[in-house]
Design a protein around this motif. Structure first.
Motif, short mmCIF file in Angstrom:
data_model
loop_
_atom_site.label_atom_id
_atom_site.label_comp_id
_atom_site.label_asym_id
_atom_site.label_seq_id
_atom_site.Cartn_x
_atom_site.Cartn_y
_atom_site.Cartn_z
N ALA A 194 0.80 -1.04 -0.05
CA ALA A 194 -0.22 -0.14 0.19
C ALA A 194 0.81 1.23 0.08
O ALA A 194 0.22 2.40 -0.14
N SER A 195 1.94 1.13 0.26
CA SER A 195 2.90 2.29 0.40
C SER A 195 3.63 2.70 -1.02
O SER A 195 3.41 2.17 -2.01
N PRO A 196 3.69 3.94 -1.04
CA PRO A 196 4.00 4.20 -2.70
C PRO A 196 5.53 3.63 -3.05
O PRO A 196 6.24 2.83 -2.49
N HIS A 197 5.47 3.07 -4.29
CA HIS A 197 6.39 2.13 -4.85
C HIS A 197 7.61 3.21 -5.26
O HIS A 197 7.78 3.52 -6.57
N VAL A 198 8.45 3.31 -4.30
CA VAL A 198 9.63 4.35 -4.62
C VAL A 198 10.97 3.30 -5.07
O VAL A 198 11.11 2.30 -4.16
N LYS A 199 11.34 3.37 -6.29
CA LYS A 199 12.36 2.50 -6.58
C LYS A 199 13.71 3.06 -6.52
O LYS A 199 14.52 2.58 -5.62
N THR A 200 14.02 4.28 -7.02
CA THR A 200 15.38 4.81 -6.81
C THR A 200 15.37 5.66 -5.87
O THR A 200 14.43 6.62 -5.56
N ASP A 211 18.36 6.94 -4.47
CA ASP A 211 19.63 7.67 -4.20
C ASP A 211 19.72 8.98 -4.95
O ASP A 211 20.48 9.75 -5.09
N ASP A 212 18.23 9.46 -5.46
CA ASP A 212 18.18 10.56 -6.17
C ASP A 212 18.16 11.80 -5.22
O ASP A 212 17.66 11.56 -4.41
N ALA A 213 18.92 13.05 -5.90
CA ALA A 213 18.67 14.21 -5.22
C ALA A 213 17.28 14.65 -5.20
O ALA A 213 16.61 14.58 -6.25
N ARG A 214 16.63 15.30 -3.96
CA ARG A 214 15.29 15.58 -4.35
C ARG A 214 15.02 17.08 -3.84
O ARG A 214 16.06 17.74 -3.20
N VAL A 215 14.10 17.81 -4.28
CA VAL A 215 13.95 19.11 -3.79
C VAL A 215 12.24 19.01 -3.19
O VAL A 215 11.67 18.11 -3.46
N PRO A 252 0.79 -0.87 -21.48
CA PRO A 252 1.63 -1.37 -20.44
C PRO A 252 1.49 -2.77 -19.96
O PRO A 252 1.90 -2.98 -19.02
N ILE A 267 7.55 -3.89 -21.76
CA ILE A 267 8.17 -3.64 -20.59
C ILE A 267 9.67 -3.74 -20.75
O ILE A 267 10.21 -2.84 -20.14
#
Ligand code: HEM
Lengths: 246, 239
Positions: free
Chosen positions: B34-40, B42-46, B128, B134
């Motif tokens: 149920a949580s967001p599918h965050v894959k990467t 190590d990316d910089a975020r703002v 998709p 894919i």
């Protein structure tokens, strides 16, 4: 600049402001997160975004531009509704009034018209851009499907709006389009009848198109755009290409 | 967010209790599903507010200014009042449907008006859900010979079909994409030129979508600018 900033901070710490925006003043990352999380519209989005996803090359901002034209269309559309009656022949007379009587009426109509064309173009462009950067891949499959429905809604919105001026151009364009519905096997005639409220494009069709154009389709589109944005957050934010490991 | 796999394994039975006065403590379990599918990671975020939001406002303003500018210069068309007795020649649909209207000129309405748009929408929706789309593997990565044969056969048959119905407008883009596609089979990931490597790396979905994009553009442009009375050819500056 500095005074504007301090004045704004003062405003943000007033009691009234605090009753409206629950996040309150301050510019720490916590406050900035709360500004998003605790706002009913912004909470669709995540609190942070990858900087790579914000670069122009990532999306060309086509989704944002589509949304922008949609906003312009809603604003000008509401204003146009004040001057428009969906009846024959009053609808056409209202176009003439916009042209000659209403202040800036021509400009208002132009803005609505050209924004509509722009939105159709941009929604196609956005779709192809999403495709070419592979952003439809898991876990974003369903957001792509929602997108396809948004594309159809945009086309339908534009098509139903096309009839409303009730001039030769709109009448025959819609006639050409509705004749295609007749070609649907088995129930073509019935579908066309349902669409037009009769066997030809007439006052009933105008009323149906008006209700679809001004109520049903925009509300559906707003709802789906909301789901579209919420899914971006749930699917882990905007897609960025995987970094190449050297 | 429970990224820790141990947490997910241990089965925790939550107590079923709905009286908040008796049992006021609540724990939220956020499951991986149920949580967001965050894959990467190590990316910089703002921050979304204000960085991303102000970018959006800029996009909005650019779009708005352009539209205002166009609206000041060009007037929306308004012809005479609708008259069912007088059919204009040609009677044209709005521009985004002129590609379909152009097809309607060649094929019966069931094909051009129902089958083709139905297939297009269906194809878009399922993109998709197909594995080959894919993985995005180069079309020529495996089974090169067999694929070359199948694709050539399909292309030739399709071109013959278009020729039989005289649809030259759709034939030209098909040939263009087809030739590029077959040509790309000669390259490899070690080809000297960047374009060659780029063409070679493209999956089937890329070729199909690009074919669709070009057909859409060509048919729409032809229908909008090059069709006059009786749906005959005209040049845009004649009227
Ligand atoms: C009313 C129409 C639409 C609006 C307002 C809209 C808006 C947006 C916005 C603002 C984004 C953020 C990133 C970007 O700008 O590309 C986005 C992403 C996305 N859109 Fe749309 N969109 C619309 C229609 C579509 C259509 C027609 C499709 C495809 C068939 C689509 C598929 C997607 C997907 C898959 C993403 C996620 C991309 C990613 O994660 O990187 N959208 N949309």
């Amino acid at each position: 600049m500095a005074t504007i900033k301090t004045e704004f901070e003062k405003l943000r710490s007033t009691d009234v402001w605090r009753t409206i925006f629950r996040s309150g003043s301050g510019s720490s990352n916590l406050h900035r997160s709360q500004a998003v999380q605790q706002n009913i519209f912004l909470h669709l989005f995540s609190v942070k975004i990858r900087s790579r996803a914000l670069e122009f090359s990532a999306t060309w901002y086509l989704g944002a531009l589509t949304l922008s034209t949609f906003f312009v269309l809603i604003a000008t559309g509401i204003l146009l509704m004040f001057y428009y009656h969906p009846s024959v022949p009053q609808a056409y007379a209202d176009m003439k009034d916009l042209q000659f009587v209403v202040a800036s009426g021509v400009f208002l109509r132009n803005l609505h018209r050209w924004s509509a064309h722009a939105m159709v173009f941009l929604v196609f462009a956005h779709m192809f851009k999403v495709f070419y950067r592979g952003a439809y891949r898991p876990p974003r499959q369903f957001n792509w499907v929602i997108g396809v429905f948004l594309l159809l809604l945009t086309l339908l919105l534009s098509y139903t709006g096309y009839l409303l001026p009730w001039d030769q151009l709109s009448f025959w364009a819609v006639t050409v389009g509705s004749n295609i519905a007749k070609a649907v096997p088995l129930m073509g005639k019935q579908i066309r009848f349902l669409m037009l409220g009769g066997n030809e494009v007439n006052a009933n069709a105008l009323l149906r198109f008006y209700v679809l154009h001004c109520v049903i389709l925009p509300l559906t589109a707003i709802l789906l755009v909301g789901v579209h944005f919420w899914r971006i957050r749930k699917d882990g934010g905007l897609h960025v290409p995987e970094k190449k490991t050297p | 967010m429970t990224e820790d796999p141990k947490m997910q394994e241990t089965k925790i039975q939550a107590e079923v209790q709905s009286d908040v006065r008796k049992n006021p403590r609540r724990i939220a379990f956020i499951l991986r599903r149920a949580s967001p599918h965050v894959k990467t990671q190590d990316d910089a975020r703002v921050m979304t507010y204000p960085t991303a939001l102000s970018r959006f406002v800029i996009a909005l303003e650019v779009a708005f200014l352009l539209l205002v500018w166009i609206s000041l210069l060009v007037n929306a068309p308004l012809e005479g009042i609708a008259d069912p007795m007088h059919t204009p020649n040609p009677a044209k649909a709005p521009w985004y449907f002129l590609g379909l209207q152009e097809l309607l000129h060649y094929f019966p309405p069931v094909v051009a008006g129902v089958l083709v748009p139905g297939l297009v929408v269906g194809a878009l929706i399922v993109i998709p859900y197909f594995n080959i789309n894919i993985e995005g593997e180069s079309l020529w990565a495996k089974d090169r010979k067999r694929r070359l044969m199948i694709i050539s056969a399909v292309l030739v048959l399709f071109c013959l079909f278009l020729l039989a119905y005289d649809v030259i407008v759709a034939l030209v883009p098909t040939l263009l994409i087809g030739v590029l596609m077959l040509w790309s089979a000669r390259f490899s990931s070690e080809s000297p030129r960047l374009v060659q490597r780029w063409l070679f790396s493209k999956p089937l979905s890329f070729w199909i979508m690009s074919w669709f994009l070009i057909e859409l553009t060509v048919l729409t442009v032809v229908g909008t600018f090059f069709r006059g009375p009786g749906w005959g050819w005209i040049l845009p500056w004649q009227s």
